[in-house]
Design a protein around this motif. Sequence first.
Motif, short mmCIF file in Angstrom:
data_model
loop_
_atom_site.label_atom_id
_atom_site.label_comp_id
_atom_site.label_asym_id
_atom_site.label_seq_id
_atom_site.Cartn_x
_atom_site.Cartn_y
_atom_site.Cartn_z
N GLU A 69 0.83 -1.20 0.00
CA GLU A 69 0.00 0.00 0.00
C GLU A 69 0.87 1.26 0.00
OE1 GLU A 69 -3.33 0.25 -0.17
OE2 GLU A 69 -3.45 -1.92 -0.46
N LYS A 70 2.11 1.11 0.48
CA LYS A 70 3.02 2.26 0.56
C LYS A 70 4.21 2.10 -0.37
CE LYS A 70 2.00 3.14 5.45
NZ LYS A 70 2.58 3.24 6.80
N PHE A 71 4.21 1.06 -1.16
CA PHE A 71 5.36 0.75 -2.02
C PHE A 71 5.26 1.55 -3.30
CE2 PHE A 71 8.18 -2.10 -4.48
CZ PHE A 71 9.22 -2.21 -3.58
N ASP A 72 5.66 2.82 -3.21
CA ASP A 72 5.55 3.73 -4.35
C ASP A 72 6.78 3.61 -5.25
OD1 ASP A 72 7.52 4.96 -2.85
OD2 ASP A 72 6.27 6.65 -2.24
N ASP A 73 6.89 4.50 -6.23
CA ASP A 73 8.00 4.45 -7.18
C ASP A 73 9.34 4.64 -6.50
OD1 ASP A 73 6.27 4.03 -9.26
OD2 ASP A 73 6.19 6.13 -9.89
N ILE A 74 9.37 5.50 -5.49
CA ILE A 74 10.62 5.73 -4.78
C ILE A 74 11.07 4.47 -4.05
CG2 ILE A 74 11.70 7.02 -2.89
CD1 ILE A 74 9.94 9.40 -3.65
N ALA A 75 10.12 3.81 -3.37
CA ALA A 75 10.43 2.57 -2.66
C ALA A 75 10.88 1.48 -3.63
CB ALA A 75 9.22 2.11 -1.84
N HIS A 76 10.24 1.45 -4.79
CA HIS A 76 10.60 0.44 -5.79
C HIS A 76 12.02 0.68 -6.32
CE1 HIS A 76 10.60 -1.56 -9.77
NE2 HIS A 76 9.94 -2.51 -9.10
N GLN A 88 14.43 2.19 -4.80
CA GLN A 88 15.37 1.87 -3.72
C GLN A 88 15.56 0.37 -3.60
OE1 GLN A 88 14.28 2.26 0.56
NE2 GLN A 88 16.03 3.64 0.70
N PHE A 89 14.46 -0.38 -3.72
CA PHE A 89 14.57 -1.84 -3.67
C PHE A 89 15.45 -2.35 -4.79
CE2 PHE A 89 13.51 -6.12 -4.82
CZ PHE A 89 13.37 -6.78 -3.61
N MET A 90 15.23 -1.87 -6.01
CA MET A 90 15.99 -2.37 -7.15
C MET A 90 17.46 -1.99 -7.06
SD MET A 90 13.71 -4.10 -8.48
CE MET A 90 14.78 -4.76 -9.76
N HIS A 91 17.73 -0.81 -6.51
CA HIS A 91 19.13 -0.41 -6.32
C HIS A 91 19.82 -1.36 -5.34
CE1 HIS A 91 22.69 1.95 -5.78
NE2 HIS A 91 22.38 2.31 -4.55
N ARG A 92 19.16 -1.65 -4.23
CA ARG A 92 19.73 -2.58 -3.25
C ARG A 92 19.79 -3.99 -3.81
NH1 ARG A 92 16.24 -2.10 1.56
NH2 ARG A 92 14.89 -3.36 0.24
#
Length: 303
Positions: free
Chosen positions: A70-77, A79-83
Amino acid sequence: MKVFSLKANENWICDRFVNEWEQHNPDICTDNVYEADVLWLVAGWAFNQLPFHLMMKKKVVTTMHHIDFEKFDDIAHRQFMHRDSMTDAYHVPCEKTMEQVKKLTDKDIFVQPFWVNQDMWFDMPDKKAVRKEIRLPLDKNLIGSFQRDTEGHDLKSPKLSKGPDVFCDIVESMHKQNPNTEVVLAGWRRQYVMNRLKSKNIKFHYFEWADFCLLNKLYNSLDLYLVSARCEGGPQSVPECAITKTPIISTDVGLARRILHDESIYNIGGALGRPNVDAAYQNVQNYLMPHGFKPFREFLSAL
């Protein structure tokens, strides 16, 4: 093999896990990130604390506790892909989080609940004595909840993944049936629940700065611990209730089905389950220290 474990230094549960891991596994632990063969990001969101070039050279394991889509926006995505580009394998505490992570990566995923520290969490059979010591009423039906429930940006909005609205709905119903019901709260950001309880004139006892010793006593004072979350990787209250023999019912999140009996799990809006203390206590034995460290040692060594 040497393992460096990353914590966030936020006085949250990940810091405790790292401290316990390092204390009980000194032969493979190091606090020198350059000396390590494996970087274990127990607090995965704090990965920026480590040098990028170093993470590209080492084996990196990232722990994902849960993902709130519900909070997994473009920024979170992003960041996930970078990590993810620096991560060799993931650790998750439960199958539900594994299914979440599989939607985002094809990296290997190790599923294993964290260990349980039985020296910290244990049964105190004399409930009356415990209540006297921590000044809780002896003649009330006490319902417990020890995790934050309010968003930090305004200290008013409910953190819906934790289900504080569900918790309050259930407590209000219980109070109508038994006016002798009161609530025991611990932890930060409990404003949403407290305001709801105040609006219904339901008495509560709040321990904001409870250390582990006090929390263990709080568990042992309860008639029921209520997990109402919609999305969780733990919650750690499940194994902690199990080892302290605290009656607990939970939504079907995180570790619940690994430790609790089916009859102790309920659906939001449906009939409540009932605690099965004996089954939970038996199941949690699989995760006690030091046995609970073994799967992690084997997984990290295999990298």
